[in-house]
Scaffold this active site. Sequence first.
Site, mmCIF file in Angstrom:
data_model
loop_
_atom_site.group_PDB
_atom_site.id
_atom_site.type_symbol
_atom_site.label_atom_id
_atom_site.label_comp_id
_atom_site.label_asym_id
_atom_site.label_seq_id
_atom_site.Cartn_x
_atom_site.Cartn_y
_atom_site.Cartn_z
ATOM 1 N N HIS A 43 122.815 19.274 41.567
ATOM 2 C CA HIS A 43 121.376 19.316 41.795
ATOM 3 C C HIS A 43 120.946 20.675 42.309
ATOM 4 O O HIS A 43 119.861 21.137 42.016
ATOM 5 C CB HIS A 43 120.966 18.224 42.783
ATOM 6 C CG HIS A 43 120.458 17.023 42.086
ATOM 7 N ND1 HIS A 43 121.186 15.872 41.964
ATOM 8 C CD2 HIS A 43 119.308 16.815 41.420
ATOM 9 C CE1 HIS A 43 120.492 15.004 41.267
ATOM 10 N NE2 HIS A 43 119.353 15.539 40.926
ATOM 11 N N ASP A 92 125.360 24.376 18.078
ATOM 12 C CA ASP A 92 126.474 23.757 17.364
ATOM 13 C C ASP A 92 126.738 24.425 16.023
ATOM 14 O O ASP A 92 127.892 24.571 15.616
ATOM 15 C CB ASP A 92 126.197 22.262 17.136
ATOM 16 C CG ASP A 92 126.625 21.442 18.343
ATOM 17 O OD1 ASP A 92 127.721 21.697 18.862
ATOM 18 O OD2 ASP A 92 125.859 20.564 18.758
ATOM 19 N N CYS A 99 115.867 24.441 17.253
ATOM 20 C CA CYS A 99 115.844 23.925 18.628
ATOM 21 C C CYS A 99 117.062 24.388 19.425
ATOM 22 O O CYS A 99 117.211 24.040 20.595
ATOM 23 C CB CYS A 99 115.697 22.414 18.659
ATOM 24 S SG CYS A 99 117.085 21.540 17.943
HETATM 25 C C1 PEP Z 1 122.262 22.625 19.246
HETATM 26 O O1 PEP Z 1 123.407 22.263 18.959
HETATM 27 O O2 PEP Z 1 121.807 23.749 18.974
HETATM 28 C C2 PEP Z 1 121.371 21.705 19.988
HETATM 29 C C3 PEP Z 1 120.101 22.013 20.212
HETATM 30 O O3 PEP Z 1 121.884 20.550 20.464
HETATM 31 P P1 PEP Z 1 122.830 20.457 21.772
HETATM 32 O O4 PEP Z 1 122.798 21.808 22.445
HETATM 33 O O5 PEP Z 1 122.245 19.364 22.601
HETATM 34 O O6 PEP Z 1 124.150 20.125 21.175
HETATM 35 MG MG MG Z 2 123.880 20.177 19.047
#
Ligand code: PEP
Ligand code: MG
Length: 567
Positions: free
Chosen positions: A186, A453, A500
């Site tokens: 935290h 990823d 994202c």
């Molecule tokens: C990614 O893999 O870019 C993603 C946004 O998902 P996470 O970081 O939650 O695996």
């Molecule tokens: Mg991911």
Amino acid sequence: MKGIIASPGRAYADAFIVQEPRIVVEKTSIDDSDNELERLQSAIDACDVQFESLIKGLDADDDTATIELLEFQQMMLEDTDYLDKITTIITEDKLNAEYAVEVASNDYIGFLQNLTDNDYLRERAADIGDMAQRLLGALLGISRAIEEPDHDYIAIANDITPSRMAELDQDKLKGIALEKGSLTSHCSILAASLGIPCLIEVTGLLEADTTGKRILLDAEHGELVLDPSKQQIDAYLDYRKAREQDLEALKAYVDKESRTLDGAHMGVYANIISASEVASLLEQGGEGVGLLRTELIYMEETTAAPSEEKQFQLYSEIASALDGLPLIIRTLDVGGDKDIDYLHIGKEDNPFLGYRAIRYSLDTPEVFKAQIKAIVRASAQGNVEMMFPLITTIDEIRRAKALVSEVFNELDKGNVAYNKDMKIGIMIETPASAFDSARMAREVDFFSIGTNDLAQYLFAADRTNAKVLELNSYFQPTLLRTMAQVADSAHEAGIMVDICGRAGEVLELIPLWIAMGIDNVSVSIPEITRVRRKITQTDKAASVKLLDKVLQCDTAGEVQAMLGGAS
Ligand code: PEP
Ligand code: MG
């Protein structure tokens, strides 16, 4: 001294060592258990009053995470299992209240720690330990008060408990350096959300002589300087001035349109994990949620997946708070580095290549369908979209969509409201989905590129292994060529394509995303205005030419030289 960055930024102030009072508990036999129970009750009441006043002293909008934590600790004081255990030790074993509290707390903490090797729950065990220290302090009449300096300071400690964090004066606390600490504690999470620079795992910190010294905390390069030179101090002062001016200037971008100089739009969304972040997302001018990571909602449970109803309430709350702005809910992305013990994924030799995300969900339709139903029902409360993680085959998309159709039918039969046109998308975060993106685009309404990823799988380089970090650089031309291909596939099929992953907020790369025709980037909340400013300073036509050149590069170094930037 070197440390790991838990919250970025820099600070220059006096060191202040935050030391918790040492509480030693003795085991003693008692005759009068009623008296002991009374002592326990007065200590609980005293803690309750402390929690109330701590919570009252916080800002309901800005300190939601701290308030939730303190409320959790306050609730623990009423937990019947916990209190029964303490009472039994006092009344049946005839032992003192302090000892009973210590044993009961350690049992609870041990139970949580053994239940899972998941970081999140380990930290919640630490929160219970923190609450128990408060209760023991109240029983033994040991004051928790520490003499905070009356001027700005950098806190030095082994670790800082969450309730101590809430007690420190946030106007004076300019930085934190911890000998231990963890990224999921935290303290780290609060420091990041309050914008307080924080370094953890600073080995040898407590042995170093920091008392009374003015020190320089550089949580941008992961360094703590005990005796900064004049040059280092001057560099810090320049940094601070520039940063203050920059933060002020960024305020102008809260309400600006995310449009390039030549009029192209690329929306700036944000990634969130909880409802408590929506207020600051709106304050910063976020145009939607591009990724709601739902894992935390599952991690907060200890024995079974959250019920459909509980998920529905939560997704609905977020959707309503967004007041018509899009909310992209990603279905459970368990596995990899995110283990949830009660889901029984089990230990695997290669968890990132194993039973993860959509693979787990498709294999446990009862868990998956409850989540899908909650998301679909929430689509009646706002602008909700659903997204599947870690897709590698078209078969997976079809199987997931078949479950969505089943849910639609069931809701139709029960006359339950939902948005029949709810958009369904997939994350592009594996080489398989990127290479087959043209075919996959025919199956879904949108793509969102998960660069964290996608880079790890493209380069076969574990994203959690610092030794192979360079391979995972977002400047790798192979990654950029792959992303350009995905964007082209989406456009040819007439569907939207977002980013994202973290690459979406790297400023030097923004012109490339604009040139690729990315519809929205979803970034961390503090970066919203900075990314938007970059968009408004960029020219799309020039970026298209730049992208052409970048895609011809052979190495990450060449790309970097072309764009500037260091990550
Ligand atoms: C990614 O893999 O870019 C993603 C946004 O998902 P996470 O970081 O939650 O695996
Ligand atoms: Mg991911």
